[in-house]
Motif scaffolding. Structure first.
Motif, PDB file in Angstrom:
ATOM      1  N   LEU A   7       0.832  -1.197   0.000  1.00  0.00           N
ATOM      2  CA  LEU A   7       0.000   0.000   0.000  1.00  0.00           C
ATOM      3  C   LEU A   7       0.870   1.252   0.000  1.00  0.00           C
ATOM      4  O   LEU A   7       1.843   1.338   0.756  1.00  0.00           O
ATOM      5  N   TYR A   8       0.551   2.212  -0.872  1.00  0.00           N
ATOM      6  CA  TYR A   8       1.265   3.481  -1.009  1.00  0.00           C
ATOM      7  C   TYR A   8       2.736   3.312  -1.413  1.00  0.00           C
ATOM      8  O   TYR A   8       3.554   4.187  -1.169  1.00  0.00           O
ATOM      9  N   GLY A   9       3.065   2.147  -1.986  1.00  0.00           N
ATOM     10  CA  GLY A   9       4.438   1.919  -2.426  1.00  0.00           C
ATOM     11  C   GLY A   9       5.402   1.568  -1.314  1.00  0.00           C
ATOM     12  O   GLY A   9       6.624   1.598  -1.502  1.00  0.00           O
ATOM     13  N   ILE A  10       4.873   1.227  -0.145  1.00  0.00           N
ATOM     14  CA  ILE A  10       5.728   0.901   1.003  1.00  0.00           C
ATOM     15  C   ILE A  10       6.155  -0.567   0.915  1.00  0.00           C
ATOM     16  O   ILE A  10       5.315  -1.459   0.802  1.00  0.00           O
ATOM     17  N   THR A  44       8.553  -1.602 -14.057  1.00  0.00           N
ATOM     18  CA  THR A  44       7.538  -1.198 -15.037  1.00  0.00           C
ATOM     19  C   THR A  44       6.143  -1.376 -14.461  1.00  0.00           C
ATOM     20  O   THR A  44       5.297  -0.476 -14.555  1.00  0.00           O
ATOM     21  N   TRP A  45       5.885  -2.524 -13.858  1.00  0.00           N
ATOM     22  CA  TRP A  45       4.584  -2.822 -13.262  1.00  0.00           C
ATOM     23  C   TRP A  45       4.272  -1.815 -12.151  1.00  0.00           C
ATOM     24  O   TRP A  45       3.168  -1.265 -12.074  1.00  0.00           O
ATOM     25  N   LEU A  46       5.252  -1.568 -11.304  1.00  0.00           N
ATOM     26  CA  LEU A  46       5.051  -0.637 -10.190  1.00  0.00           C
ATOM     27  C   LEU A  46       4.768   0.782 -10.675  1.00  0.00           C
ATOM     28  O   LEU A  46       3.911   1.472 -10.123  1.00  0.00           O
ATOM     29  N   LEU A  75       0.882   5.271 -11.684  1.00  0.00           N
ATOM     30  CA  LEU A  75       0.223   6.203 -12.597  1.00  0.00           C
ATOM     31  C   LEU A  75      -1.296   6.040 -12.597  1.00  0.00           C
ATOM     32  O   LEU A  75      -2.025   7.009 -12.794  1.00  0.00           O
ATOM     33  N   LYS A  76      -1.775   4.825 -12.374  1.00  0.00           N
ATOM     34  CA  LYS A  76      -3.218   4.542 -12.384  1.00  0.00           C
ATOM     35  C   LYS A  76      -3.856   4.639 -10.994  1.00  0.00           C
ATOM     36  O   LYS A  76      -5.055   4.463 -10.849  1.00  0.00           O
ATOM     37  N   GLU A 123      -6.331  -4.703 -12.770  1.00  0.00           N
ATOM     38  CA  GLU A 123      -6.186  -4.051 -11.467  1.00  0.00           C
ATOM     39  C   GLU A 123      -6.894  -2.700 -11.442  1.00  0.00           C
ATOM     40  O   GLU A 123      -7.519  -2.343 -10.436  1.00  0.00           O
ATOM     41  N   GLU A 124      -6.836  -1.978 -12.543  1.00  0.00           N
ATOM     42  CA  GLU A 124      -7.537  -0.704 -12.635  1.00  0.00           C
ATOM     43  C   GLU A 124      -9.049  -0.925 -12.584  1.00  0.00           C
ATOM     44  O   GLU A 124      -9.783  -0.181 -11.933  1.00  0.00           O
TER      45      GLU A 124
END
Length: 187
Positions: free
Chosen positions: A46-49, A118-120, A125-126, A156-157
């Motif tokens: 979550l939140y890139g953590i 790339t996936w991250l 971005l989405k 996922e979007e």
């Protein structure tokens, strides 16, 4: 709040139900290969953590730390029972700990490895990085290992836009069917 409560109750229930299979898989891993029973991989939550997520170890300890799909011949790295626990998704059971801890939910986008840049980036971005990753997700029931990164992000979007308790229950139901049928698992 309700989703988190359901995650905790569901994970505790599953730990009780799967206690014997958890012990049997752990014992089988210990008896058939050198190294630890669990593999802890760095994932992005979550939140890139970043966090560390456990799985039963299905690969040899000398396996490169990349997504299995990036290995030239992933089968050569499997332990004697690795293929079986992957095809039956038993390797995922220790992630119940990650659900209890709050790193993941039962349903959400699968947590990416720290080096799947790339996936991250596409997720960021989405806005997909704004939801808790999951043990299973909309992309998993729509192709799992057979999907490209772009296809995963599209699913996922869609999950991000459609998320609800009823949609989560539908995804869990589809996951159970896929696991029983061993569908969309490439290694």
């Amino acid at each position: 709040m309700l989703k988190r409560l359901m995650d905790i109750m569901g994970a505790l229930f599953c730990l009780i139900i799967f206690a014997i299979p958890l012990l049997l898989v752990a014992l089988a891993i210990k008896l058939t290969s050198k190294g630890p029973i669990l593999h802890w991989s760095e994932r992005i939550g979550l939140y890139g953590i970043p966090f560390y997520m456990p799985k039963f170890r299905s690969m040899r300890v000398d396996t490169p730390q990349v997504a299995t799909s990036l290995l030239l011949n992933p089968h050569e790295f499997l332990t004697p029972i690795g293929s079986f626990i992957r095809k039956t998704s038993l390797d995922e059971l220790p992630q119940l700990w990650s659900i209890l801890k709050g790193d993941i939910s039962f349903v959400g986008p699968r947590p990416a490895l720290y080096n799947e840049h790339t996936w991250l980036e596409l997720r960021r971005l989405k806005g997909i990085d704004q939801i808790r990753p999951g043990l299973t997700g909309w992309a998993q029931v729509n192709g799992r290992d057979s999907l490209s990164t772009d296809e995963k992000v599209k699913f996922e979007e869609e999950y991000l836009q459609r998320q609800s308790l009823s949609f989560d229950l539908y995804i869990i139901w589809l996951t159970l069917i896929k696991v029983v049928r061993r569908e969309d698992i490439s290694h």
